[in-house]
Design an enzyme around this catalytic site. Structure first.
Site, short mmCIF file in Angstrom:
data_model
loop_
_atom_site.label_atom_id
_atom_site.label_comp_id
_atom_site.label_asym_id
_atom_site.label_seq_id
_atom_site.Cartn_x
_atom_site.Cartn_y
_atom_site.Cartn_z
N ARG A 142 78.42 116.31 -61.28
CA ARG A 142 79.45 116.71 -60.70
C ARG A 142 81.19 116.45 -61.54
O ARG A 142 80.91 115.33 -62.13
CB ARG A 142 79.65 115.93 -59.28
CG ARG A 142 81.18 116.16 -58.66
CD ARG A 142 81.32 115.21 -57.71
NE ARG A 142 82.64 115.47 -56.96
CZ ARG A 142 83.62 114.76 -56.64
NH1 ARG A 142 83.45 113.35 -56.81
NH2 ARG A 142 84.67 114.97 -55.95
N GLU A 180 76.23 117.86 -51.32
CA GLU A 180 76.72 118.32 -52.77
C GLU A 180 75.68 118.24 -53.49
O GLU A 180 75.58 118.74 -54.39
CB GLU A 180 78.22 117.50 -52.87
CG GLU A 180 79.17 118.13 -51.81
CD GLU A 180 80.52 117.08 -51.78
OE1 GLU A 180 81.28 117.46 -52.73
OE2 GLU A 180 80.71 116.41 -51.21
#
Ligand code: ADP
Length: 400
Positions: A90, A385
């Site tokens: 990420r 996520e």
């Protein structure tokens, strides 16, 4: 196929190892206190837990420990790192350079590092983690980067520009970037699936409400506007972040309190929001409890958030020329039924009518909470996520 997902901060390295056959989590944890002393908490799918102090002078030692716990000893879940097909990271800021998920090369790591000026707290640690990861995983294992900002690169210029001299954009890249893009992309896809309609035909307002909160207008699967801006400080009131304020109030307080720009930034990022208004806590649960006990400032903080969310829903419905669904996600959005009820109250004008019974007590579950005769669907959609990063990583390396 197994994918390792990494979310690195300046002093932490959160990870999840995901089995893509059934999208289950094989192991997850956090290497914490990097550069201070070091600690790892590692949990396996079958409930084994390692919780121990370590020595992590840099991200490299944290990665070495991660490899050790995954492949040996009490927390072992794989025989060797070569079982991992790819690593997905990420990344907070991709600016205008990265509008989609990207394969990592030395040049990409350097570009991420070069963007540190736009995200000082995040991008440099991301680059450190990418370099450390490269040292530790097999050379043949591809790494992929997924950007928080990428989803919002579809915003039109009129939405992302600020009314400042054009040179601020040209010379200094000052514009609205938006954040939480991975979450907004995941939940809007999940909602389209739940509705059984193509995302390309839906107008959705996605409310990601947690410690950090952002609201996005998603038209046909594309972000057309979002509440966070140049940094994640803009938009609605958050745990410790102010959200949107008149910029003149910032310079005024800076002068009154004799604060340097970085002190002022701390004031707005760490001492404002729920914490600053209530003087009690940044946490929604504490604020709700205090409000129920009659604390006026806690009540005000909660009312401000609800009012601002309503305003975003209204303005984004106007921007999209319609609204099919509103969704709530994030720690507050998924769990706070009273907030959802308050936001949806007196919204009949927009065709929003809540099913009070469906909403009451609903926590962290994909479910419709609007009444059957509500023109606009209202849903709770849990975000994930890490799973979207793993899916993106699989899709990209699968095509290599
Ligand atoms: P982050 O932005 O750090 O990822 P989260 O999405 O985990 O944060 O959200 C944290 C927020 O969610 C906190 O304000 C917390 O009070 C709130 N929250 C978590 N569980 C509940 C709950 N059961 N009821 C109300 N609020 C909750």
């Amino acid at each position: 196929m197994k994918i390792l997902v990494i979310n690195a901060g300046s002093s932490s390295l959160k990870y999840q190892l995901i089995n893509m056959e059934d999208e289950s989590v094989i192991a997850k944890g956090n290497c914490d206190r990097i550069g201070i002393d070091g600690h790892i908490k590692h949990t396996t799918f079958d409930g084994r837990v390692i919780d121990t102090d370590c020595t992590f002078p840099t991200h490299t030692e944290a990665f070495e420990k991660l490899v050790e716990v995954l492949t040996t000893g009490e927390g072992k879940v794989i025989d060797s790192m070569s079982e991992i097909s790819a690593v997905g990271h990420r990344i907070v800021q991709g600016a205008e350079i990265f509008s989609k998920t990207t394969l990592v090369t030395d040049e990409v790591i350097q570009q991420i590092d070069d963007l540190s000026e736009l995200a000082p707290v995040h991008n440099h640690p991301h680059a450190l983690a990418l370099r450390a990861c490269k040292k530790v995983i097999p050379e043949t294992t591809p790494q992929v980067v997924v950007f928080d900002t990428a989803f919002h690169q579809t915003m039109p210029e009129k939405a992302f520009m600020f009314g400042m001299p054009y040179e601020c954009y040209e010379k200094y890249h000052v514009r609205k970037y938006g954040f939480h893009g991975t979450s907004h992309r995941f939940v809007t896809q999940a909602l389209a699936e739940a509705l059984g309609k193509p995302l390309s035909e839906l107008k959705i307002v996605s409310c990601h409400l947690g410690n950090g909160s952002s609201i996005t207008a998603v038209d046909g699967g594309k972000s057309v506007d979002t509440s966070m801006g140049f940094t994640p400080l803009d938009g609605v009131i958050m745990g410790t972040r102010s959200g949107c304020v008149d910029p003149s109030a910032v310079t005024f307080i800076e002068n009154k309190k004799h604060l340097s720009p970085s002190e002022m930034s701390d004031y707005l990022n760490k001492k404002s929001g729920f914490l600053g208004i209530s003087g009690i806590s940044s946490d929604n649960r504490d604020i709700t409890a205090a409000a129920q006990h009659g604390d006026k400032k806690a009540q005000l903080a909660g009312e401000m958030l609800r009012y601002e969310i309503k305003k975003y829903i209204g303005s984004y419905a106007a921007v999209m020329n319609g609204l099919d669904a509103v969704l709530f996600t994030g720690g507050i959005g998924e769990n706070s039924d009273d907030l959802r009820a308050d936001v949806c109250r007196d919204m009949e004008f927009f065709g929003i009518k809540l099913d009070e019974a469906a909403n009451a007590g609903l926590r962290g579950k994909l479910q419709r909470i609007s009444a059957p005769d509500s023109k606009v669907e209202v849903w709770v959609v849990p975000t994930n996520e890490e799973l979207l990063i793993a899916r993106d990583t699989r899709d990209l390396v699968g095509n290599l």
